[in-house]
Every structure is written in structure tokens, then in C-alpha cells.
Write a protein that holds these residues in place. Sequence first.
Motif, PDB file in Angstrom:
ATOM      1  N   LEU A  78      -4.144  -4.663   3.058  1.00  0.00           N
ATOM      2  CA  LEU A  78      -5.177  -4.270   2.102  1.00  0.00           C
ATOM      3  C   LEU A  78      -6.499  -3.923   2.756  1.00  0.00           C
ATOM      4  O   LEU A  78      -7.442  -3.552   2.064  1.00  0.00           O
ATOM      5  N   PHE A  93      -1.986   1.129  -3.727  1.00  0.00           N
ATOM      6  CA  PHE A  93      -2.827  -0.017  -4.075  1.00  0.00           C
ATOM      7  C   PHE A  93      -4.263   0.402  -4.356  1.00  0.00           C
ATOM      8  O   PHE A  93      -4.908  -0.103  -5.273  1.00  0.00           O
ATOM      9  N   TYR A  94      -4.780   1.335  -3.574  1.00  0.00           N
ATOM     10  CA  TYR A  94      -6.179   1.719  -3.725  1.00  0.00           C
ATOM     11  C   TYR A  94      -6.460   2.419  -5.046  1.00  0.00           C
ATOM     12  O   TYR A  94      -7.608   2.543  -5.456  1.00  0.00           O
ATOM     13  N   ILE A 103       0.807  -1.227   0.000  1.00  0.00           N
ATOM     14  CA  ILE A 103       0.000   0.000   0.000  1.00  0.00           C
ATOM     15  C   ILE A 103       0.828   1.258   0.000  1.00  0.00           C
ATOM     16  O   ILE A 103       0.445   2.252  -0.585  1.00  0.00           O
TER      17      ILE A 103
END
Length: 827
Positions: free
Chosen positions: A146, A178-179, A10
Motif C-alpha cells: 500500500l 486499491f488507490y 493493489i
Amino acid sequence: MKKSLLLLSILAAISVVAAEAPGAQAAFGSSGESVVVPDSFAFTGEAGSELPILQGEKFQFQTEVSRLMNIVINSLYKTPEIFLRELISNGSDALDKIRFQSLTDPAALESNPSLNVTIAVHKEQRTITITDSGIGMTKEDLQKNLGTIAKSGTSEFLETMSGDKADMDLIGKFGVGFYSVFLVADKVRVRSKNNNDDQYVWESTAVNDFTIAKDPAGNTLGRGTQIVIHLKEDQDQYLNDSHLQELVTKYSEFINFPIYIRRTKTKTVESKPVETSKDTSKDDEDDEAVVEEAKDEDVKKSTPVTVTYEEDDLMNTNKPIWIRDPKTVSETEYDEFYRVLTREPDAKSMAYSHFKAEGDVDFKAIMYIPSKVPKDLFQRADSVQHNVKLYVKRVFITDGSSEFLPRWLSFLRVVIDAEDAPLNVSRETVQSSKSIKSIAKHLVKKMFDLLKSLSQDEEKYADFIKEFGTSLKLGALEDKSNVKKISRLLRYHSSDSDKYTSLEAYVSRMKKGQKDIFYFTGSNVDEIKQSPFVESLLARGYEVLYMDDPVDEIVLSHLNNFEGKSFQNVAKSDLKLGDEDEVQTEKELETKFLPLLDWMHATLLNEVEKVRVSNRLTTSPAALVATDFGWTANMERLMEGQAKQNKDPMHQFIKNQKKIFEINPGHPLILGLLERASRDPKGFEEDKHFQEMTKVLYDITLVRSGYTLKDGVKAFATRVENMLRVNLDVDPTAEAIYEAPQAELRDQEEIEAEIEKREDILEADEPVPGMMSAEELNKMLKEYTDSTNPSKAGPDGANVDEIVAQVEKELDSEEADQTKETVHDEL
């Protein structure tokens, strides 16, 4: 597991081991090479098919993560394509971690020896699969990495991002790479295998929850992470291999590890030959027949077969040479990298500088000076420049900032890699203005060092001045803090040499008693050399700088002086040559030529401020000199080119300022006029011929001094003609004798023939009966185009096929065959 490990997938700016570390560079092949990938790494099973519903343990996103994803999807990133950069960067981080771990535990790589990132597209399923053979994640890692963000003030950050005002001190402390996948995806499935756990699957639709389950397919990865992205309906452009390749090249071409795009390819091969032979008789009694048929040769047949196979094409073949020691990089490598940087196969650089800077922000950089000035350099001066590319740990961040270099240096091409640049949360811009200023300060300093080194080679530096001299002069106008440094880099043509000379060299050659730096401006050097303004200076041995750039006069007036020596435009009125008896000589000449000066001033009363004897002329009879605060001819042309200024009252006021008319006391024409004026000092009004000659001389001087004729060419030509008449003793009032034949009117017969011809033309333009006119056809086509139903057209919703049939029915005559075919094609 350590918190730094949990944040692997992330945090966008996670620390990467220095590239110089042993083994940092993975083995790269050439672009398009076929790469053997282990079966466990292949995109088979669920990666390339419809994902089944995952049965497993459900978890709720923490509230802050749910809110963060809403911000990411709707507000944070400027463009959705960033997702690919973020995921590849995360994969690269994971690869670095397992490589780092393998330095102390060689067995860590046994589960999957390859270290790379592979991207595959499955168009039918509308998915993109990104797989890395990095360190992977355990079940716990998947849940924490996550599903949450490590405790580092995230709630406060979200409050800041969601509020009306952003606390800029928090920007740059968080990575949410990551998002960004949810910018383009409505569902994401993550498989991950860590050496310390089984293979698990994480899945979410970025709503409220996510699911984690043990992978029913077993350990298919060996080790690493695989992300399957289900694209949204409006994101089909990412299913295009060439578009993905473009994005990888743009953002990740200098990543340490190989990045492959898996492509499905086909080729035609020959199948295995099949041997056949003619049937032999089973009649054992007919031995002769059997022997005869046995003599026939076997017939071999083969059929071409189309084979479909997958091959991985290497995307990042280029190496980030800026991270290496400059001593280890060859000239050829610098040249090749410049072509990579510019995306131009034939691009060449004039000079370069490879350096490392330390300060508020540590960074490595390579700076190039192009061999040719960009065609749109000054046209795009006010737009965003893309000449400085910022990387962080070899990941491209931006080339859209205009703050790294001042505008006048926009011709430079620069690559910057700042390991610890303070980026905002989306990593698209550098947030700290203090850091930007520090980087910009280093770049400008290195640019001056580079130009100082380049100036040691006169030939190369002359090429630089030809291409980028104007940029330096703009810098002298814009960059007050560096104006002295820039002035030492300026070069000009000179009367002393055919080569360029510096201001420093000019000062070193100044004559005894000379206080000023003499210069003259014009359209080109040849024009300047022939100007009357430089005659006396050159005759006395003074050096004059020839300036043919439109901006030169403005620059020198802005510089004001160089090393205490003032700049003197020889076309301005206050010209001091430093002669010891200059004052006395001028006074004597003024007294001698007083009658002529009075006569000339009376004749040119409305044109000039005054008439005086000149000390700057040798061969020309006269010159028109601007006042100290007026416009020279060059400046007047420059200002006239500014169309918007022409209606400005101040512009018109300065333009119409009177000039000073200087005469050459040693010129025969001036001496002849002096003799004429001295015969009768009071007879000025009676001598019309003298007045005409003075006006002609003024007009000639206007042109020779670089100005335009005030009364136009026609008035000047009339004056010259009148002088010729006087010299030839021709009557000044006599008119030219000519007799022009008159054109005859057309007779009635010719008029009627013309009317008849016109009627034939109009009749030929009449549409053939049954043929649609162009207007009707265009109307029908417009109705079809405007129709909301593509299969319908016209206000009545008639079918297109019916329209075509109707038109063809009307065009059934043989004479309209060609027209019919044309209309059909148009429809």
C-alpha cells in the motif's frame, strides 16, 4: 514473502485459480438469508465509530506512488463507483489465495473458517467498511503493497501517463485498484491480519504519508483485511444500501465467493410474560379472606418490544454458468441466466450458443438470440450498444464498447469472460485493438454457426426471419467480408410456397433456360400477388420471390447475383423470360400494334419515354415499367420517405425520369383501342375522346403499378367524369344545377344580447377586492424561489410567515374563504 503476495491488494488483474478447481465455488445461500458471522468478523468498535488518531510509525509514500494517486483521483477512472469493484476484486483475490494455500496447509483456515466479503455502512460516521477473510497482510506487506508499487517500470509508466502523448504499449501492465478508493474517500484505514504476524493497521489520507501501527484492539479479524472508508462530503450516495447493492450486482455478482451487505433491521417481539397476583391479607386471623383471595388466578402481562439486530444479505446469488462445461448446464439454467442477463423476469431467448474460443485472447462466452426484436433496435443503431458484457475472471469490466460486434448484430446478447484480456490500467476498456478484432471475429463466426443450426428447424427459423430478417439484410449491405454467408441465410416469401424460401432453394427450382432470379417488391405480399407485373411469369410457371421489406430492393441490387444467377426485378424494363421464339413474337406484335403505339405515345408524350407491347401481362390492360436505372414504385416510396432527400436535385431528377408504358396485346380494351386507331392512322389529333381514354388508362395503370397520380386525384376524377358524360351523351360543358340558401345577417337585438352576455363573463373574471391576482401571486412565489436564503423571500427579504399573515389578513371576508385556503396552500 513472494512479490506476487506483496502485490495482493493493489494489482487489479492478479491471477485467480480456475473456477473448475476443487472447492472453487464457495457455499452460496439464497438472497436475504441470515448469516452467522464470527464475533471476530463483526463490524464493532472502530469500524462503526469515529476513528481515533492512529499512533504509530509514519512512512512517506514513494514519489511515484504519490504522483500515481494524483492521476488516479483526477484522471484515470471515468466514474468514482469503480472503487467498489476494485476493492471487492482485491478481496476475492485474497480469498482465493488463502483457499489455495489451504490445499497444502489445512491449518491455514483455522484462524477464520469463513470465506466471504462483507460490506457494512455506518451512516452517522459516514463510513463504509469492507471486510474479507482472505490471506491478510503482515506489517511488511502493508508497507510494501500500500506504500509502493513493485519494481516493474512504474516510473516510466507515470511519465507516459503524465505526458502529452501516451505510450499505449505500457497500458494494461499495471493494476492500481486499491488507490481507486481515494476517488470517494478522504481517509482510509486498513486493518489486516495474516497468519504469520499480528494484526496491524495502515492509515492514510492520500496526501504524502501513511501510518502503520500494531492494532491496539488486538486480533479482532482472526484473519483477513478490513478497509474503513471515510467518504468525502460529496459522496453520500454510497451510504445508501440499495445503491451499494446495485453496484455489487453490476460489477461483482459473479465473484466466486459470497458477498454480503450487512443491514440493520428491526422487528417487534413479545417480551417475557410477568406474573402478578392480587395482594393477600397479612391478617392470619382472617383465614377465610386469605383463602378467598388465593382462589383468584394470576394475571400474566406482556409488552411488545422493538428489537434492533444486524443481518447479512447475500448479494451474488447468480452463478457464472459460462465457466462451466456446456454439457453440465441444463436448458432451465440457460433460460434463468438469460433473465439475469437482461434484468427482465419474463425475458425469453430464441436460441443460444455456449462456447470457448482460443487464439490471441482466450475467452468463454454465451451468446443469446432474443425471442423478440428490441423496440428501439434500429433507433439506437448509431449509439453505443450495451448488449455485450465483458468480464475478466468474473469481474464486470464494461458493456459500453461497440467494437465486439458489428452494428447489424446489435440484437444479440453476449457475455464474454476473457481471463487474459489486455485491459488498460483502469480496467474499464480493452486496450488492444488486435485483441478486440480477435474476439469480434470469434463472435461473428459463432453467430453464423448458431444461425445455420437454427435454420434446420423451419418453424423456428421463420420466427427468426420475422424478427431479425431486416438485421440480416443490413448485414448484407454493411459486412462485405461475410456477404456470401449472409445471402445464404436470407429468406423470402415466394409464389411457389406459403413458407419462406432461401435463395439456394429458389435456384434449385429454376426452369429450363431460366437465367435470372425473378423478384418483385411491394408493401405487402397480398399487394404483390395482385400486381400486373407478376401475371405472365406466374402463368408460364416461373417462380417469383415476393419481397415486402423496404430494404429488399436495395439489398438485391447490392448482392447483384447469387451463385452466378442475376437478380431480375420484374418491374424493370429488361425482362427476359427465355422463350425460344420471344424475339420473333415481339417483332410481329410491334408491327401489328404500331398505329396504337403511335397514337398512345403522342397522347402521353410528356408522361412516358415510350409505349410498347408487353410480354409480362396476361389479365391487366397495361403496366408502367421503370427503366433499368430508374426507380420502381417501391423504391420511389422508399426514397420519398427520406425527407432530407426531397430537396436534393439528383433525387428530383431520378424521380421525374419517364417510365415505359407497356400494353397487353391480348386484352379486349387494348384490342378495341387498336381497332379505333387503325381506322384512321392519321386522325389522332381529331379524336379527343381517344386521347381522354388513353389518359384515363394511364392514370389507372399508374395506380395499379404502385405509383402515385402525377396530376392529383382531382384531375383523374375529372377525366373519368368526362368519359361518363360522353358515354351517356351528356353535354361535356353542362354545369350542375343548384340553389344554395344565403345565410342571414344578425339583427341589432341579437348583437346587443351577445355584447351584454360577454360583459357579464368579463365582470365575473374580475378579481375580488383584497384577493391577489394570479400574476401577483406567481411573482411573489418566484421571488421566494429565487431568494438565496430559503427562509426569506421578496426584494425586501421579508419572512415567509409575514407574507402569509399579510395575505390572510387581506382575505378575511367570508366570500374569500375558499380563495384564502387555496392561496395559503400554494404558499
